[in-house]
Design an enzyme around this catalytic site. Structure first.
Site, PDB file in Angstrom:
ATOM      1  N   ASP A  94       5.707  40.002   8.123  1.00 27.72           N
ATOM      2  CA  ASP A  94       4.777  39.502   9.140  1.00 27.72           C
ATOM      3  C   ASP A  94       5.492  39.137  10.434  1.00 27.72           C
ATOM      4  O   ASP A  94       6.701  38.953  10.466  1.00 27.72           O
ATOM      5  CB  ASP A  94       3.997  38.285   8.623  1.00 27.72           C
ATOM      6  N   GLU A 117       5.903  34.931   5.849  1.00 23.84           N
ATOM      7  CA  GLU A 117       7.045  34.033   6.038  1.00 23.84           C
ATOM      8  C   GLU A 117       6.787  33.074   7.189  1.00 23.84           C
ATOM      9  O   GLU A 117       7.145  31.903   7.139  1.00 23.84           O
ATOM     10  CB  GLU A 117       8.311  34.856   6.324  1.00 23.84           C
TER      11      GLU A 117
HETATM   12 ZN   LIG Z   1      11.764  35.580  10.996  1.00 23.33          ZN
END
Ligand SMILES: [Zn+2]
Length: 421
Positions: A82, A177
Site C-alpha cells: 500500500d 502497512e
Molecule cells: Zn513504507
C-alpha cells in the site's frame, strides 16, 4: 551489477493506485492492493518461483530456494503493497529526469510545485543521476513500490545468476502497512524464516535498527449532567475538567512539533466531549521504555491532582501498549545488522545506522520472533508530493539485497529468531 528491468518495474508499480483506506471495514482495506498482489504473484511465478501465492488477506508469499548443500538460515525480504492515504495516489504520473543537472526541479507548472535543492540537500550528490519525481499532483509511492521493485529485481538477478550462492529466500509483500496493520493477519510460521529485512527505508546507505516505543493513554472524564437552569451544586462539567487536564500538557517541549532526533513526546491526538463525558487520547513515544514510563507517570500525576480538585467527577486513566523499540530484539542478534552493513559496504556505500521516529512492520515482526531491521530503498520525502528517488540509489539497494543473500549463504543454519514477545 546491472538491473535492466528495475526502472520499468518501478514506473509500472507506481502507476497502480494502492492507497490504503483508514475508514474501510475490509482487510486489506482496498481491493486495488489485492489486484497489485495478484500481479506480483504472477510476476514471481514468471521468474520461476512456483510456490508464489496470495492469501485471502492479500499477503503475497513466495520462496526462492537455496542453491547450497548445507542449509544456511532462511532470510525473508519484506515490503508493503500500500501507499499512504494522506496524499493523493490517484493517477500517479512519474517524471524521469535523466542526467540531473543539480538545480531545482519543476514538477508542475500549473500551480508551480518545485523540488528545491535548498530543502533537499541530498540532491546535490545526485548530479548526473536519473531522478524520478511526481508531477506535483500526487505522491510518488516509492514508499514502498521502490522496495518491491528492488526485491523483484534482486530475485530476478539471482535466478539469472544461479552461480551466486544464496540461502532459502522468503518473499513477503504485506497490505495496509501505512495503517499500522501490516502484520495483523500474519503468523511467524507462515513467514517461515530465521531473519527478515524490510526494504522500506529512505536515503542510500541507511539501515534502521531502532523504532520508537509506543503506548496510547486514554483519559475518560465522567461528569454529571443537570438542567442548566437548575444545575447549581449539581452539575459537574466533564468538558471543563478535560480542558484543565489538557492545559497541564507540555507545550514548549515533549511535543511532536518541538522534538526531533532521540527525543520522545506526549501527543494529544484526539478529544471529544459532552457535559457528561469527555475523552482524550494521547500518544506517548520514546526510544526507551523508561522514557514512556516517565511520561505516563507525569500524566497520571496530572489526573490524580485533577481528581483531588473534582471529587464528584470520575476520571479513568488507562494505558494501551502499542509497540516497542525493535533494538531490544536486534541487540540480541547483532549479526543481523552486521551482515547488512557488510553488504552495504560491498556496494561502495558507507553504512549508517539510524533510528526511525515511528514504527515499522519490522518492529512488530522482531517482537514476534523474526529479527527484522529496515534497509534503505533510496527514497526521499515519503508521503508527499515532493517524493523523489534516484535510479542509481535503487540500483545500490538492489545490489545490497543480492550481496546480503550471498553473505547469508555463507552462514550455517542456527536458530536466530525465537525471541519471546
Ligand atoms: Zn513504507
Amino acid at each position: 551489477m546491472e538491473f535492466p528491468g528495475l526502472l520499468d518495474r518501478f514506473l509500472t508499480y507506481v502507476r497502480i493506485d494502492t492507497r490504503s483506506d483508514e475508514d474501510s471495514g475490509t482487510f486489506p482495506s482496498t481491493m486495488t492492493q489485492l489486484d497489485f498482489a495478484q500481479r506480483l504473484k504472477q510476476e514471481l511465478s514468471g521468474i520461476g518461483l512456483s510456490d508464489a501465492t496470495v492469501n485471502e488477506h492479500g499477503y503475497v508469499f513466495a520462496t526462492l530456494k537455496s542453491n547450497q548443500k548445507e542449509q544456511p538460515p532462511v532470510v525473508a525480504l519484506i515490503a508493503h503493497l500500500d501507499t499512504s492515504p494522506d496524499v493523493s495516489g490517484d493517477g500517479v504520473n512519474p517524471l524521469v529526469h535523466r542526467d540531473y543537472d543539480g538545480g531545482d526541479i519543476l514538477l508542475s507548472q500549473d500551480t508551480p510545485v518545485i523540488l528545491r535543492v535548498e530543502e533537499n540537500p541530498d540532491l546535490k550528490e545526485k548530479i548526473g543521476n536519473t531522478i524520478i519525481t511526481t508531477d506535483g499532483t500526487t505522491l510518488l509511492g516509492a514508499d514502498d513500490k521502490a522496495g518491491i521493485a528492488e526485491i523483484m529485481s534482486a530475485i530476478r538477478y539471482l535466478t539469472d545468476h544461479p552461480e551466486i550462492p544464496r540461502p532459502h529466500i522468503r518473499i513477503l509483500f504485506t497490505p495496509d502497512e501505512e495503517l499500522g496493520h501490516g502484520t495483523e493477519k500474519l503468523t511467524i510460521d507462515e513467514i517461515a524464516a530465521d531473519v527478515g529485512y524490510t526494504v522500506d527505508g529512505e536515503a542510500a546507505g541507511e539501515i534502521e535498527d531502532e523504532t520508537f516505543c509506543a503506548d496510547m493513554v486514554n483519559i475518560r472524564v465522567c461528569g454529571i449532567n443537570a438542567h442548566p437552569g437548575k444545575a447549581k451544586g449539581k452539575m459537574v462539567n466533564a468538558i471543563k475538567i478535560a480542558s484543565e487536564i489538557l492545559e497541564r500538557f507540555p507545550k514548549d517541549s515533549l511535543s511532536p512539533e518541538t522534538t526531533e532526533g532521540q527525543e520522545g513526546y506526549i501527543h494529544p491526538h484526539f478529544m471529544s466531549g459532552t457535559v457528561e463525558e469527555a475523552n482524550i487520547t494521547v500518544l506517548i513515544r520514546d526510544f526507551k521504555e523508561e522514557g514512556l514510563e516517565d511520561k505516563e507517570a507525569f500524566l497520571l500525576s496530572v489526573v490524580v491532582e485533577t481528581r483531588g480538585r473534582h471529587p464528584k467527577a470520575t476520571i479513568f486513566f488507562d494505558i494501551e501498549k502499542s509497540y516497542r523499540n525493535m533494538k531490544v530484539v536486534l541487540d540480541k542478534h547483532p549479526e543481523v545488522i552486521e551482515v547488512a552493513e557488510e553488504a552495504i559496504r560491498h556496494t561502495g556505500l558507507i553504512p549508517e545506522r539510524s533510528s526511525l521516529r515511528g514504527g515499522t512492520d519490522g518492529a512488530r515482526l522482531s517482537f514476534m520472533g523474526l529479527p527484522t531491521p529496515n534497509l534503505f530503498t533510496g527514497g526521499h520525502n515519503f508521503h508527499s508530493r515532493h517524493e523523489w528517488i534516484a535510479l542509481e540509489d535503487m540500483e545500490k539497494a538492489t545490489e545490497v539485497i543480492v550481496r546480503l543473500m550471498g553473505l547469508w549463504a555463507e552462514k550455517r543454519s542456527q536458530k536466530i529468531g525465537g525471541v519471546e514477545p
